[in-house]
Design a protein around this motif. Sequence first.
Motif, short mmCIF file in Angstrom:
data_model
loop_
_atom_site.label_atom_id
_atom_site.label_comp_id
_atom_site.label_asym_id
_atom_site.label_seq_id
_atom_site.Cartn_x
_atom_site.Cartn_y
_atom_site.Cartn_z
N LYS A 326 0.78 -1.23 0.00
CA LYS A 326 0.00 0.00 0.00
C LYS A 326 0.81 1.29 0.00
N LEU A 327 2.10 1.23 0.36
CA LEU A 327 2.87 2.46 0.53
C LEU A 327 4.01 2.63 -0.46
N VAL A 328 4.44 1.58 -1.13
CA VAL A 328 5.51 1.69 -2.12
C VAL A 328 5.05 1.01 -3.41
N SER A 329 5.69 1.37 -4.51
CA SER A 329 5.30 0.82 -5.80
C SER A 329 6.13 -0.42 -6.11
N ASN A 330 5.50 -1.36 -6.74
CA ASN A 330 6.18 -2.58 -7.18
C ASN A 330 7.28 -2.20 -8.19
N PRO A 331 8.48 -2.76 -8.13
CA PRO A 331 8.89 -3.95 -7.37
C PRO A 331 9.55 -3.64 -6.02
N ARG A 332 9.34 -2.44 -5.52
CA ARG A 332 9.91 -2.12 -4.21
C ARG A 332 9.14 -2.84 -3.10
N TYR A 333 9.81 -3.07 -1.98
CA TYR A 333 9.16 -3.71 -0.84
C TYR A 333 9.79 -3.18 0.44
N VAL A 334 9.06 -3.33 1.55
CA VAL A 334 9.44 -2.74 2.83
C VAL A 334 9.86 -3.85 3.80
N LYS A 335 10.92 -3.57 4.56
CA LYS A 335 11.39 -4.50 5.59
C LYS A 335 11.63 -3.71 6.88
N LEU A 336 11.17 -4.29 7.99
CA LEU A 336 11.51 -3.75 9.31
C LEU A 336 12.76 -4.47 9.80
N ASN A 337 13.75 -3.70 10.19
CA ASN A 337 15.03 -4.26 10.60
C ASN A 337 14.94 -4.79 12.03
N THR A 338 14.75 -6.09 12.15
CA THR A 338 14.61 -6.70 13.47
C THR A 338 15.94 -6.83 14.21
N ASP A 339 17.05 -6.49 13.55
CA ASP A 339 18.34 -6.54 14.24
C ASP A 339 18.36 -5.60 15.44
N ALA A 340 17.51 -4.57 15.40
CA ALA A 340 17.45 -3.65 16.55
C ALA A 340 17.01 -4.38 17.81
N LEU A 341 16.20 -5.44 17.65
CA LEU A 341 15.76 -6.22 18.80
C LEU A 341 16.81 -7.23 19.23
N LEU A 342 17.65 -7.65 18.29
CA LEU A 342 18.61 -8.72 18.56
C LEU A 342 20.00 -8.20 18.86
N ARG A 343 20.11 -7.00 19.38
CA ARG A 343 21.42 -6.46 19.72
C ARG A 343 22.09 -7.33 20.77
N MET A 344 23.32 -7.69 20.48
CA MET A 344 24.06 -8.56 21.38
C MET A 344 24.93 -7.74 22.32
N ASP A 345 25.44 -8.40 23.34
CA ASP A 345 26.40 -7.73 24.20
C ASP A 345 27.68 -7.52 23.40
N PRO A 346 28.52 -6.54 23.78
CA PRO A 346 29.69 -6.18 22.97
C PRO A 346 30.61 -7.36 22.65
N ALA A 347 30.85 -8.24 23.62
CA ALA A 347 31.76 -9.36 23.38
C ALA A 347 31.19 -10.32 22.34
N ALA A 348 29.91 -10.66 22.47
CA ALA A 348 29.29 -11.58 21.51
C ALA A 348 29.21 -10.95 20.13
N ARG A 349 28.94 -9.65 20.07
CA ARG A 349 28.85 -8.97 18.78
C ARG A 349 30.21 -8.96 18.09
N ALA A 350 31.28 -8.64 18.84
CA ALA A 350 32.62 -8.62 18.26
C ALA A 350 33.02 -10.00 17.75
N GLN A 351 32.69 -11.05 18.51
CA GLN A 351 33.03 -12.41 18.09
C GLN A 351 32.27 -12.80 16.83
N THR A 352 31.03 -12.40 16.73
CA THR A 352 30.23 -12.71 15.54
C THR A 352 30.81 -12.03 14.30
N LEU A 353 31.17 -10.76 14.44
CA LEU A 353 31.76 -10.05 13.29
C LEU A 353 33.09 -10.66 12.90
N LYS A 354 33.89 -11.04 13.89
CA LYS A 354 35.19 -11.65 13.58
C LYS A 354 35.00 -12.97 12.84
N THR A 355 34.04 -13.76 13.27
CA THR A 355 33.78 -15.04 12.60
C THR A 355 33.37 -14.82 11.15
#
Length: 406
Positions: A326-355
């Motif tokens: 209803k708000l954007v024209s095809n072929p565009r599409y909307v996504k809500l970034n759920t990563d904001a809910l899944l923020r990790m603690d600094p140590a786990a985040r750094a380890q994930t990025l390193k991996t």
Amino acid sequence: MGILDRMRRAVTRDANIVTAEDLLNLSREGRLGGKSVHVTNDSALRHSAVWAALRLRADLVSMMPIDVYRKVQGLQVEVPKPPVLVTPGGQEVGIKEWMYSTEFDLDRAGNCFGLITERTGVIGPDGRGLPGRIDLVELSEVTVRANGSQIKKFKICGTEYDPWEVWHEKQYTVAGFPLGLSPVAYAAWTIEESLNAQQFARDWFGAGIIPSGTLKNVGKTINQKNAREAKEAFRAAVSNGDVFVHGSDWEYKPIQAVAQQAQFIEARQFGMGDIARFFGVPSDLIDAAVSGSSVTYANISQRNLQFLIMHLGPAVGRREDAFSRKLVSNPRYVKLNTDALLRMDPAARAQTLKTQIDSRTLAPSEARAIEERPPFTEEQLAEFDRLFGSRSVPAQPTTAVPGATS
């Protein structure tokens, strides 16, 4: 007869065109399941568990960044957002406030409504311009006229509107019904029980439901005149904290509440768990008592992931679908970034990025961007060289070219 049955019966009368207002404003439905507390969309918010559950869901959804994408050669490419996904209510109402308000209404009433007051030049699937501004309206001001599963007219603050003029999102839907179901309506009995317990406590401690005590003359039987004089003398003495002096014939016995008889504690404790289930929130996340469970989580990220998958994720997916259609024209599409809910603690985040960097699924510059930092400058790289030795560039895998000779 259940709420949905009553609504279905209403949809079959008056030539299949009816007002379905009572799902939106429960005060018009009448009292549900009790005689003491009138449960409506508004009065339900007096219960702390209802407020906490709605606030939690609305808070989290409103803080999820909204992005718009399109597919380019099979890759997801971000594109600029339309104004309605930046300031949907004009300059006075930003997207976070708008998302909070709409999610709050969706979670308590199953529907949210707004007037489309501006449109863009981009033609949407209905042949009209896409919404450019949506001014939200109060649930109690909306009346819906429907023919079966099709909404024919909206009446808002006494004015009728065609469906294309109104923004309508719904959740908790059933087949053949034009509106979403209201969790408050279905949870009314549980909410009412808890609100009645609160009312009982207020009346008890205010000495409005049961007398606070008895004043008995153990020496003789007294008439109404003497009883009234004794009560007034007693009240005058103790109302300001003074000492009441009497002879050997008067006996005062305070009445104390018995929690087991009033079922006050039980109603408050178990009512919160029921309300949490109705509104799709784990009890422990709204500080409700949880018994008989030994589930533990290694870290907060796992807890949030479970909440996202089992409770919040489906609602987020439905909203993404509504915005994309209803708000954007095809072929565009909307996504809500759920990563904001899944923020990790600094140590786990750094380890994930390193991996991810070590497995070559993420470039160092991309990892820096995730952390909202600019790419390394030459001076910074030189500093790394001085501290840890010269740069070592991993050998890149080579691909054999057919027909090539060594």
